[in-house]
Design a protein around this motif. Structure first.
Motif, PDB file in Angstrom:
ATOM      1  N   LEU A 129       0.120  -0.173   5.749  1.00  0.00           N
ATOM      2  CA  LEU A 129      -0.348   1.107   5.234  1.00  0.00           C
ATOM      3  C   LEU A 129       0.322   1.429   3.906  1.00  0.00           C
ATOM      4  N   MET A 130      -0.487   1.869   2.938  1.00  0.00           N
ATOM      5  CA  MET A 130       0.017   2.297   1.633  1.00  0.00           C
ATOM      6  C   MET A 130       0.053   3.820   1.591  1.00  0.00           C
ATOM      7  N   VAL A 131       1.210   4.395   1.285  1.00  0.00           N
ATOM      8  CA  VAL A 131       1.322   5.853   1.334  1.00  0.00           C
ATOM      9  C   VAL A 131       0.726   6.532   0.108  1.00  0.00           C
ATOM     10  N   ASP A 132       0.474   5.771  -0.956  1.00  0.00           N
ATOM     11  CA  ASP A 132       0.013   6.383  -2.209  1.00  0.00           C
ATOM     12  C   ASP A 132      -1.340   5.842  -2.656  1.00  0.00           C
ATOM     13  N   GLY A 133      -2.215   5.512  -1.698  1.00  0.00           N
ATOM     14  CA  GLY A 133      -3.554   5.061  -2.031  1.00  0.00           C
ATOM     15  C   GLY A 133      -3.771   3.620  -1.625  1.00  0.00           C
ATOM     16  N   PRO A 134      -5.042   3.235  -1.382  1.00  0.00           N
ATOM     17  CA  PRO A 134      -5.328   1.870  -0.935  1.00  0.00           C
ATOM     18  C   PRO A 134      -5.041   0.845  -2.018  1.00  0.00           C
ATOM     19  N   ALA A 135      -4.745  -0.381  -1.587  1.00  0.00           N
ATOM     20  CA  ALA A 135      -4.513  -1.492  -2.517  1.00  0.00           C
ATOM     21  C   ALA A 135      -5.069  -2.747  -1.881  1.00  0.00           C
TER      22      ALA A 135
END
Length: 511
Positions: A129-135
């Motif tokens: 999981l990315m806390v600052d947007g998908p990657a």
């Protein structure tokens, strides 16, 4: 049953409108923070995380990291905090060692995670999981947070002996080891440190360094146990920290020595701005006596010092003893015992240097997956610290050095801390690290690395000569001294002497 896992729900019920967490512009009450922690727990459960599963974090300080810290144990999973400063090989080995099957991280780490997952195919992309947007293929924590169904999740029975976290040692010496802490041990951090620091529910606690290292829990756990207010700085900045303390009327803070030194040397430092502080705690490494004296002069009756190991033993120098026992790192608190042990295993009397050995209710459950190392460290219930020290007639501990840092020069023991204390007295010196390097005649010889104060003008040779004129014995004299812009440090802010020694020896071999 000990209910550490329900701590946040408790405060949300009984202190709902009190401010719980402050991070930059975010100010969350206990009700708001509990709602976020519960929703984070639902996200993890929806992903398939179950009791006993390992959830790793690779995050810089952020509000989401605090949410994960409390959500993971609330569902009986095991927290594995890892540093975003790790290299791909190091991150791979720690994820493999811990058996983590879920990872919460940030977009800047995505390229490294791609490399890591090539080595760890069992770590599924949809469990990163990315806390600052998908990657790439990695989902966005925030989106899942919004879309995951509300409502109460199935309660999980979490006992005092269940594992709360696996903390990897910060790696100042050797390879990191995973240290197991149970819910009971973390509860001891909360209750015992709350008492030691004289905290209350009205306290305001500031943490300025990375919360991925165990030292952060020394104030985090008592603060959350009491339902006090926790302020988290994104990253340490001395000038900003001073302004936060003044603006928020901070009562308690802990810092490693390098951070305390930076605060005292900051252009906006003044005792008036720090007047609200009731505790300034130094930990992680000994603070030079020069700076202890300065703190006690400028901000009296506030200085505490903690000597402790993640493995679970500590001593505390209380603020009431910081002048009377200058140079000491305190005494074991209630429920702890300490011995000073000679090489033959017998107990040393007061005044004699030996290995510090201790036990108490915060002792680790062992090194994760390494029973061989566990039995070396814990013998008959006693933790052998690998540190050298002695006690005075009242039982106060004086730290001499780590066994591994001791320099054997011509058969004579040289303790780096003794030389460092001399160097720290020079007005040009901001920080100093002394370590041993190979020498054809003496086996090892002392070398110093120094960071100068801003505007200081002195050569390495002049400073080396000044120190050598003032050390207590000829064998303590420095073979060489190098001036550096800064020291290599780990995520905890601790100086990495091993890296400096290796770099020096490589450079010396090239000359």
């Amino acid at each position: 049953m000990l209910q550490l896992a329900t701590l946040i729900k408790h405060h949300a019920q009984f202190r709902p409108d009190q401010v719980a967490v402050v991070f930059e512009q975010d100010r969350l009450t206990w009700r708001e923070f509990e709602a976020r922690v519960s929703q984070c727990a639902r996200v993890l459960t929806w992903l398939g995380v179950r009791k006993g599963d390992r959830v790793a974090t690779v995050l810089a300080n952020c509000r989401e990291l605090l949410e994960v810290y409390w959500a993971v144990p609330s569902i009986g999973a095991v927290l594995v905090p890892l540093s975003p400063l790790l290299m791909p090989s190091g991150l791979t080995s720690l994820l493999r060692d811990s058996g983590a099957n879920c990872l919460v991280t940030q977009r800047s780490m995505a390229p490294m995670i791609d490399q890591v997952r090539a080595e760890l195919p069992e770590l599924a992309a949809d469990h990163v999981l990315m806390v600052d947007g998908p990657a790439g293929d990695y989902p966005d924590y925030g989106s899942l947070f919004k879309t995951c169904a509300d409502g109460a999740s199935e309660p999980v029975r979490v006992g005092s002996d269940d594992i709360f976290n696996i903390m990897y040692t910060s790696g100042t010496t050797g390879l990191p080891k995973g240290i197991i802490h149970s819910h009971f041990v973390r509860a001891m951090y909360g209750t015992l440190f709350a008492s030691a620091w004289r905290m209350s529910a009205e306290s305001v606690v500031l943490h300025t360094g990375a919360i991925v290292f165990n030292g952060a829990f020394v104030t985090l756990m008592p603060c959350f146990y009491l339902g006090a207010r926790y302020l988290l700085q994104r990253q340490f900045d001395a000038e900003e920290a001073i302004e936060i303390i003044a603006r928020e009327r901070v009562t308690h803070t802990m810092m490693v020595p390098a951070q305390i030194i930076a605060i005292l040397n900051a252009p906006n430092f003044s005792p008036e701005k720090l007047a609200s502080l009731e505790m300034i705690l130094s930990l992680g490494a000994p603070l030079y006596q020069e700076y202890k004296d300065l703190l006690n002069r400028l901000l009296p009756d506030r200085f505490y010092e903690l000597y402790g190991l993640t493995e679970g033993f500590w001593t505390i120098l209380d603020k009431t003893q910081s002048l009377r026992k200058a140079g000491s790192v305190g005494a074991p608190p209630f429920f702890y015992e300490m011995r000073i042990v000679r090489e033959d295993g017998s107990d040393a009397p007061a005044g004699e240097v030996g290995e510090i050995v201790g036990r108490g209710p915060s002792l680790m459950g062992g090194y994760y997956g390494r029973p061989d190392l566990t039995v070396q460290a814990i013998r008959d219930g006693w933790l052998f610290t690998g540190d050298l020290g002695y006690t005075d007639g009242e039982g106060y501990l004086y730290l001499v050095d780590r066994k591994k840092d001791m320099i054997d020069s011509g058969g004579v023991k040289v303790y780096p801390k003794d030389v460092e204390e001399v160097a720290a007295r020079h007005p040009a010196v901001r920080e100093v690290a002394v370590f041993g390097v190979a020498h054809e005649k003496w086996g090892e010889t002392p070398v110093a690395a120094v960071v100068l104060n801003a505007g200081a003008s002195i050569t390495a040779g002049e400073l080396r000569d000044w120190i050598n004129e003032r050390v207590g014995a000829r064998y303590q004299r420095l073979h060489a001294l190098q001036i550096m812009d800064d020291f290599p440090r780990n995520a905890a802010g601790k100086t990495l002497k091993r890296e400096m020694r290796d770099a020096y020896q490589v450079a010396a071999g090239d000359r």
